[in-house]
Design a protein around this motif. Structure first.
Motif, mmCIF file in Angstrom:
data_model
loop_
_atom_site.group_PDB
_atom_site.id
_atom_site.type_symbol
_atom_site.label_atom_id
_atom_site.label_comp_id
_atom_site.label_asym_id
_atom_site.label_seq_id
_atom_site.Cartn_x
_atom_site.Cartn_y
_atom_site.Cartn_z
ATOM 1 N N ASP A 33 51.830 24.877 42.497
ATOM 2 C CA ASP A 33 51.022 24.022 42.747
ATOM 3 C C ASP A 33 49.870 24.319 43.231
ATOM 4 N N GLY A 34 49.738 26.167 41.909
ATOM 5 C CA GLY A 34 48.247 25.927 42.059
ATOM 6 C C GLY A 34 48.497 26.832 40.991
ATOM 7 N N CYS A 35 47.127 27.755 40.852
ATOM 8 C CA CYS A 35 46.818 28.737 39.787
ATOM 9 C C CYS A 35 45.988 29.180 39.815
ATOM 10 N N GLY A 36 45.751 30.483 38.642
ATOM 11 C CA GLY A 36 45.340 32.026 39.028
ATOM 12 C C GLY A 36 44.952 32.510 37.046
ATOM 13 N N ILE A 37 43.613 32.702 36.400
ATOM 14 C CA ILE A 37 43.142 33.399 35.493
ATOM 15 C C ILE A 37 42.734 34.382 36.144
ATOM 16 N N ALA A 38 42.760 35.565 35.152
ATOM 17 C CA ALA A 38 41.274 36.619 36.666
ATOM 18 C C ALA A 38 41.167 37.029 34.601
ATOM 19 N N ASN A 39 39.822 37.865 34.716
ATOM 20 C CA ASN A 39 39.632 38.948 33.097
ATOM 21 C C ASN A 39 38.918 39.645 33.743
ATOM 22 N N VAL A 40 39.309 41.209 33.327
ATOM 23 C CA VAL A 40 38.273 42.256 33.216
ATOM 24 C C VAL A 40 37.425 42.623 32.266
ATOM 25 N N LYS A 41 36.299 43.125 32.126
ATOM 26 C CA LYS A 41 36.039 43.476 30.180
ATOM 27 C C LYS A 41 35.892 44.724 31.039
ATOM 28 N N MET A 42 36.516 46.089 29.654
ATOM 29 C CA MET A 42 35.822 47.404 29.559
ATOM 30 C C MET A 42 34.642 47.924 28.617
ATOM 31 N N ASP A 43 34.241 49.349 29.654
ATOM 32 C CA ASP A 43 32.919 49.143 28.638
ATOM 33 C C ASP A 43 32.146 48.428 28.454
ATOM 34 N N VAL A 44 31.769 48.001 29.783
ATOM 35 C CA VAL A 44 30.096 46.771 29.272
ATOM 36 C C VAL A 44 29.267 47.363 30.440
ATOM 37 N N PRO A 45 27.910 47.141 29.341
ATOM 38 C CA PRO A 45 26.497 47.788 30.563
ATOM 39 C C PRO A 45 26.606 47.033 31.925
ATOM 40 N N VAL A 134 43.932 37.608 43.585
ATOM 41 C CA VAL A 134 43.305 37.873 45.008
ATOM 42 C C VAL A 134 41.992 38.802 44.728
ATOM 43 N N ILE A 135 40.916 39.318 44.770
ATOM 44 C CA ILE A 135 39.770 40.392 44.798
ATOM 45 C C ILE A 135 39.469 40.407 45.928
ATOM 46 N N ARG A 136 39.244 42.120 45.569
ATOM 47 C CA ARG A 136 38.747 43.002 47.214
ATOM 48 C C ARG A 136 37.345 43.085 45.963
ATOM 49 N N GLU A 137 36.535 43.067 46.471
ATOM 50 C CA GLU A 137 35.625 43.036 45.585
ATOM 51 C C GLU A 137 34.382 44.692 46.147
ATOM 52 N N SER A 138 33.642 45.367 45.217
ATOM 53 C CA SER A 138 32.630 45.967 44.673
ATOM 54 C C SER A 138 31.486 46.520 44.096
ATOM 55 N N ASN A 139 30.628 47.185 44.692
ATOM 56 C CA ASN A 139 30.158 47.398 43.591
ATOM 57 C C ASN A 139 29.981 48.450 42.699
ATOM 58 N N TRP A 140 30.989 49.012 42.832
ATOM 59 C CA TRP A 140 31.495 50.727 42.121
ATOM 60 C C TRP A 140 32.920 49.760 41.529
ATOM 61 N N MET A 141 33.153 50.409 40.157
ATOM 62 C CA MET A 141 33.695 49.712 39.074
ATOM 63 C C MET A 141 35.158 50.032 39.673
ATOM 64 N N THR A 142 35.391 51.796 39.862
ATOM 65 C CA THR A 142 37.166 51.694 39.897
ATOM 66 C C THR A 142 37.080 51.432 41.747
ATOM 67 N N ARG A 143 36.155 51.136 42.430
ATOM 68 C CA ARG A 143 36.879 50.167 43.618
ATOM 69 C C ARG A 143 37.771 48.573 44.190
ATOM 70 N N ASN A 144 36.791 47.742 42.458
ATOM 71 C CA ASN A 144 37.220 46.823 42.008
ATOM 72 C C ASN A 144 38.726 46.041 42.106
ATOM 73 N N LEU A 238 44.554 45.121 38.683
ATOM 74 C CA LEU A 238 43.513 45.430 37.380
ATOM 75 C C LEU A 238 42.731 45.826 38.490
ATOM 76 N N PHE A 239 42.038 46.943 38.129
ATOM 77 C CA PHE A 239 40.674 47.851 38.500
ATOM 78 C C PHE A 239 39.325 47.148 37.635
ATOM 79 N N GLY A 240 38.262 47.159 38.053
ATOM 80 C CA GLY A 240 37.243 46.485 37.618
ATOM 81 C C GLY A 240 36.772 47.639 36.185
ATOM 82 N N HIS A 241 37.114 48.761 36.582
ATOM 83 C CA HIS A 241 36.934 49.781 35.503
ATOM 84 C C HIS A 241 37.799 49.634 33.727
ATOM 85 N N GLY A 242 38.732 48.900 34.445
ATOM 86 C CA GLY A 242 39.890 48.830 33.386
ATOM 87 C C GLY A 242 41.403 48.594 32.965
#
Length: 292
Positions: A33-45, A134-144, A238-242
């Motif tokens: 019925d549907g699908c999704g894919i997400a990717n997180v990059k570590m240690d980017v400025p 699904v994503i819970r977004e934040s401007n702080w990496m450790t809260r993504n 996944l968390f935004g910081h890795g």
């Protein structure tokens, strides 16, 4: 390992994306019925996009997501080639190379962490919003926080009420949103507690957040968040910081298996697909114990 390792060994910077596509295809029987894919990059400025996510409810959602994701990445890679100057050791045809740092920062879906999900709809609302991750977004990496899983929570209304009681205003009564916000609440609490601790010790704000990323206690977050869950579930995040995790219900209702070696750490709901996609023997793919 760094992105250039996979390019040198497997001939592509899209090793992770290609493997995720194969895994989704081999789980096609679990949902169309549907699908999704997400990717997180570590240690980017700062200023560099480090989370990419694509979803689809097309007729063939797996192929649609992969073609769009790989298309975006390939377009960028085609623009990244730089020509090396000729030297006495080069042939008449100039060698080409691609700067791996440019790839990491500019090309989508070349990060270290991947999360994907195929959806089998259990209600009539087959919309893009129902697809995971699904994503819970934040401007702080450790809260993504990015979440995907297979679950059936039997006390969802009680969990929803507990969120309201602590002052939240959930946007809908669904187990997906409830679990996302339940974990998210304790992510916020862990971040706040650590920030107070490091700030009180005299650290500057930017240093505080670096220390939070190094010391975030994911196991404690999950124990606190899942203590009152009832039902069967296997949830990956996944968390935004890795940091990454996979959580299975204490009764082992939902299956989960994993492979860990010096190249990859993989978790999936079926053992044979891990064996096939990563070409490993059966004894290397282990069950994730219930409650862990």
């Amino acid at each position: 390992k760094p992105v250039e390792y996979y390019e040198e060994k497997y001939g592509t910077f899209l090793y992770g994306l290609n493997r995720m596509y194969l895994m989704m295809e081999k789980q096609r029987n679990r949902g169309q019925d549907g699908c999704g894919i997400a990717n997180v990059k570590m240690d980017v400025p700062p200023g560099i996009k480090y989370i990419n996510c694509e979803k689809s409810i097309a007729k063939d959602p797996i192929l649609d997501v992969f073609e769009r994701s790989k298309g975006m990445a390939s377009d960028k890679i085609n623009k990244a080639t730089v020509r090396q100057p000729r030297t006495s050791s080069t042939s008449s045809q100039e060698k080409q190379r691609i700067d791996p740092n440019w790839i990491k920062e500019k090309v989508p879906f070349t990060g270290e962490l991947f999360l994907s999900h195929v959806r089998y709809g259990t209600d009539s609302d087959n919309s893009i919003e129902r697809c995971h991750p699904v994503i819970r977004e934040s401007n702080w990496m450790t809260r993504n926080l990015l979440l995907a899983g297979n679950f059936n929570i039997t006390n969802n209304e009680d969990l929803f009420a507990s969120l309201v009681q602590i002052g939240q205003h959930p946007r809908e009564l669904s187990d997906t949103v409830t679990l996302l916000e339940k974990i998210g609440h304790f992510v916020d609490k862990e971040n706040n507690d650590l920030y107070v601790k490091y700030s009180a010790s005299g650290h500057e704000p930017r240093t505080c957040f670096s220390l939070i990323a190094e010391n975030l206690n994911v196991a404690r977050i999950l124990r606190r968040a899942s203590g009152d869950w009832d039902g069967g579930y296997c949830i990956a995040g996944l968390f935004g910081h890795g940091d990454a995790f996979c959580l299975r219900d204490p009764c082992g209702i939902r299956p989960a298996f994993y492979l860990a070696n010096d190249e990859v750490v993989v978790v999936a709901s079926e053992k044979p697909l891990i064996q096939t996609v990563f070409d490993v023997p059966e004894d290397q793919v282990l069950p994730l114990p219930p409650g862990q």
